[in-house]
Scaffold this motif. Structure first.
Motif, PDB file in Angstrom:
ATOM      1  N   ARG A  85       7.124  35.561  62.030  1.00 41.32           N
ATOM      2  CA  ARG A  85       6.894  35.452  64.047  1.00 41.32           C
ATOM      3  C   ARG A  85       5.494  34.720  63.932  1.00 41.32           C
ATOM      4  O   ARG A  85       4.012  35.135  63.900  1.00 41.32           O
ATOM      5  CB  ARG A  85       6.516  36.379  64.615  1.00 41.32           C
ATOM      6  N   GLU A  96      10.105  41.763  72.488  1.00 46.48           N
ATOM      7  CA  GLU A  96       9.285  40.328  71.645  1.00 46.48           C
ATOM      8  C   GLU A  96       9.021  38.738  72.516  1.00 46.48           C
ATOM      9  O   GLU A  96       8.389  38.767  72.710  1.00 46.48           O
ATOM     10  CB  GLU A  96       9.861  39.873  70.430  1.00 46.48           C
ATOM     11  N   HIS A 153       3.282  35.373  67.246  1.00 52.22           N
ATOM     12  CA  HIS A 153       2.851  36.253  68.138  1.00 52.22           C
ATOM     13  C   HIS A 153       2.116  36.604  66.817  1.00 52.22           C
ATOM     14  O   HIS A 153       0.840  37.402  66.737  1.00 52.22           O
ATOM     15  CB  HIS A 153       4.420  36.450  67.512  1.00 52.22           C
ATOM     16  N   SER A 212      12.210  37.389  69.461  1.00 56.82           N
ATOM     17  CA  SER A 212      12.459  37.160  70.202  1.00 56.82           C
ATOM     18  C   SER A 212      13.993  36.383  70.552  1.00 56.82           C
ATOM     19  O   SER A 212      14.251  36.169  71.851  1.00 56.82           O
ATOM     20  CB  SER A 212      11.234  36.036  71.212  1.00 56.82           C
ATOM     21  N   TYR A 243       7.825  30.539  68.063  1.00 59.70           N
ATOM     22  CA  TYR A 243       6.414  31.460  68.125  1.00 59.70           C
ATOM     23  C   TYR A 243       7.069  32.645  67.154  1.00 59.70           C
ATOM     24  O   TYR A 243       6.702  33.712  67.131  1.00 59.70           O
ATOM     25  CB  TYR A 243       6.558  30.955  69.517  1.00 59.70           C
ATOM     26  N   ASN A 244       8.373  33.724  68.276  1.00 61.62           N
ATOM     27  CA  ASN A 244       8.028  34.767  68.182  1.00 61.62           C
ATOM     28  C   ASN A 244      10.260  34.879  67.336  1.00 61.62           C
ATOM     29  O   ASN A 244      10.934  34.661  69.163  1.00 61.62           O
ATOM     30  CB  ASN A 244       8.287  35.520  69.205  1.00 61.62           C
ATOM     31  N   THR A 290       6.646  38.138  74.846  1.00 62.24           N
ATOM     32  CA  THR A 290       4.998  37.932  73.913  1.00 62.24           C
ATOM     33  C   THR A 290       4.805  36.505  74.082  1.00 62.24           C
ATOM     34  O   THR A 290       4.268  35.943  73.884  1.00 62.24           O
ATOM     35  CB  THR A 290       4.799  38.238  72.599  1.00 62.24           C
ATOM     36  N   VAL A 291       6.376  35.442  74.412  1.00 61.26           N
ATOM     37  CA  VAL A 291       6.059  34.058  73.982  1.00 61.26           C
ATOM     38  C   VAL A 291       5.771  33.492  75.469  1.00 61.26           C
ATOM     39  O   VAL A 291       6.414  33.992  77.009  1.00 61.26           O
ATOM     40  CB  VAL A 291       7.733  33.853  73.686  1.00 61.26           C
TER      41      VAL A 291
END
Ligand code: HEC
Length: 194
Positions: free
Chosen positions: A163, A67, A166, A154, A150-151, A70-71
């Motif tokens: 999330r 995860e 995301h 993570s 954001y997520n 993805t940030v």
């Protein structure tokens, strides 16, 4: 029949996950094409369902690493706490009944206490009252909060917090605005309790 029942008792997560997926798929059978990805679990969600949100340590580390990848945390988190307050209080968006073009909110108050003056809030998440002040308004802590919003997974595998970045619920600027709501010294979140 009795054997099946005993199996269900022994392996409730394994027995129920496909059933849940079948029910979800049947419920949204007529949903618009764009909804398909929203009702299909990704790898992280599938594992969290299977483990009832209690992954093993190794699984949790793998989820958080996946995860985190993805940030993208912006170097500068500049936002408006006033806009952030509106986003935190707004629970609309991504619903069948929304007029086209509705901008989604973050619905943060559904789970978190934030500003001391706000009377109505949920308690699924920890209180975020005085969040920025308690972290000395540190820019590094604001960047961490950006990554969290954001997520959430993570930072905490199988977190029940959405999330937001995301999933495309909140834009980069909207997340900056909610971070400003948490971290601006002038924000009501950091106001003294009356
Ligand atoms: C559905 C409930 C839910 C919603 C909605 C939600 N959160 Fe959370 N949040 C949680 C839970 C549960 C935790 C604690 C577990 C974790 O850390 O993931 C958490 C943790 C956090 C943390 C970390 C707190 C710490 O310990 O330092 C921050 C910051 C945060 N949320 C901000 C937000 C913001 C901002 C919004 C709105 C954009 C929001 N949350 C919306 C459930 C929610």
């Amino acid at each position: 029949m009795r054997i099946l029942f005993l199996l269900l008792l022994a392996f409730p997560a394994m027995a129920q996950t496909p059933e849940v997926e079948r029910v979800v798929a049947a419920t949204f059978a007529d949903a618009p094409e764009a909804w398909k990805s929203r009702v299909t679990q990704d790898e992280t969600q599938a594992l969290c369902s299977l483990r009832r949100n209690e992954p093993t340590k190794a699984e949790a580390m793998a989820i958080e690493a996946r995860e985190k990848a993805t940030v993208k945390i912006p170097a500068e988190i500049a936002g408006s706490w006033k806009k952030g307050e509106d986003i935190a209080q707004n629970g609309r968006g991504n619903q069948f009944s929304d007029p086209a073009g509705t901008v989604a909110g973050g619905n943060c108050y559904a789970c978190h206490q934030m500003a001391p003056a706000e009377l109505s809030y949920g308690t699924l998440g920890p209180s975020l009252m005085h969040y920025g002040k308690l972290k000395d308004f540190a820019p590094a802590a604001a960047r961490e909060a950006y990554g969290k919003v954001y997520n959430a997974q993570s930072v905490t595998a199988c977190s029940t917090m959405p999330r937001f970045g995301h999933n495309g619920v909140l834009s980069e600027q909207q997340i900056k605005d909610v971070v400003a709501y948490l971290f601006d010294p002038a924000s009501p979140v950091n106001a003294p309790v009356k």
